[in-house]
Enzyme design. Structure first.
Site, PDB file in Angstrom:
ATOM      1  N   SER A  31       0.805  -1.217   0.000  1.00 20.78           N
ATOM      2  CA  SER A  31       0.000   0.000   0.000  1.00 20.78           C
ATOM      3  C   SER A  31       0.839   1.269   0.000  1.00 20.78           C
ATOM      4  O   SER A  31       0.454   2.270  -0.614  1.00 20.78           O
ATOM      5  CB  SER A  31      -0.946   0.004   1.199  1.00 20.78           C
ATOM      6  OG  SER A  31      -1.870  -1.057   1.120  1.00 20.78           O
ATOM      7  N   HIS A  49       0.948   4.519   4.951  1.00 25.72           N
ATOM      8  CA  HIS A  49       0.167   5.102   3.860  1.00 25.72           C
ATOM      9  C   HIS A  49       0.482   6.581   3.687  1.00 25.72           C
ATOM     10  O   HIS A  49       0.730   7.057   2.568  1.00 25.72           O
ATOM     11  CB  HIS A  49      -1.328   4.928   4.135  1.00 25.72           C
ATOM     12  CG  HIS A  49      -1.800   3.522   3.937  1.00 25.72           C
ATOM     13  ND1 HIS A  49      -3.138   3.197   3.857  1.00 25.72           N
ATOM     14  CD2 HIS A  49      -1.127   2.357   3.802  1.00 25.72           C
ATOM     15  CE1 HIS A  49      -3.262   1.900   3.674  1.00 25.72           C
ATOM     16  NE2 HIS A  49      -2.053   1.366   3.645  1.00 25.72           N
TER      17      HIS A  49
END
Length: 227
Positions: A104, A165
């Site tokens: 991610s 993230h």
């Protein structure tokens, strides 16, 4: 068209997921208390919490990376992707020190790198307004999903590494100005000067952030041993 997609991360992720076992996972997983095993800042991206996690990452990664590879080249996009992976690991080690897997951070880096790419090549891109709207919608929808995921009671999987993230996204926003090339006309001198200033500023901010996180990882005596 998809045959031109050359990013190696999805293929390695599939291979490792298919043949992984506990021994492999323990060697590749990101661990904030084993920061001197430097390969972990990259290899965690090839591990996933399950088949759904793997498939979602691959689909999003292909959708996000393909237009960038077409317009900026495979090498630049690959460099941006792995810069996001490293940035995600460094950010997680500082703000959310826990075990971590998944691609991610690299995906977020690629997604946010669309912004400098679109900014520097706005007049030359096809469907530029639609692409900008699509990037913004992806960002907003994923942020809303992450918030909902974190606020929902229960141990939902995969657990979202918010620090990774955000670190990957910030890295993409900065490194895009440093790595990607602009196709503006030579006579647009003011625009060129502006992009050059943005490039230097982004490089300085990225270098400062990386230096701080690396220095932080050199002394981890205060981190609670979680393994």
């Amino acid at each position: 068209m998809l045959g031109r997609f050359r990013n190696i991360a999805p293929y390695h992720g599939i291979a490792i997921f298919a043949y992984s076992n506990d021994a492999i996972n323990q060697k590749l997983i990101f661990s904030p208390v084993r920061q001197y095993e430097l390969w972990r800042f990259i290899t965690y991206t090839f591990l996933h919490a399950g088949s759904v996690h793997l498939v979602l990452n691959i689909i999003i990664q292909i959708l996000v990376a393909f237009p960038l590879e077409t317009e900026q080249g495979h090498g630049k996009v690959l460099l941006v992707y792995f810069a996001g992976i490293i940035a995600g690991g460094l950010g997680a080690s500082v703000f959310e020190p826990t075990l971590m897997v998944g691609a991610s951070a690299g995906v977020y880096c690629l997604l946010m790198s669309h912004i400098p790419h679109i900014t520097m090549n706005f007049r030359t891109l096809s469907y530029r307004y639609y692409r900008l709207i699509a990037v913004l919608m992806l960002c907003i929808s994923d942020v809303m999903y992450s918030i909902r995921h974190c606020l929902t009671k229960g141990n939902l999987q995969p657990r979202i590494g918010v620090a990774a993230h955000i670190s990957g996204a910030l890295c993409g926003l900065l490194i895009g100005f440093v790595i990607y090339r602009s196709k503006v006309q030579p006579d647009a001198s003011k625009v060129i000067v502006m992009f050059r200033t943005l490039r230097y500023l982004a490089a300085a901010l990225l270098l400062a952030w990386l230096s701080c996180t690396v220095l932080y990882n050199l002394d981890r005596s205060h981190v609670i041993q979680i393994l």
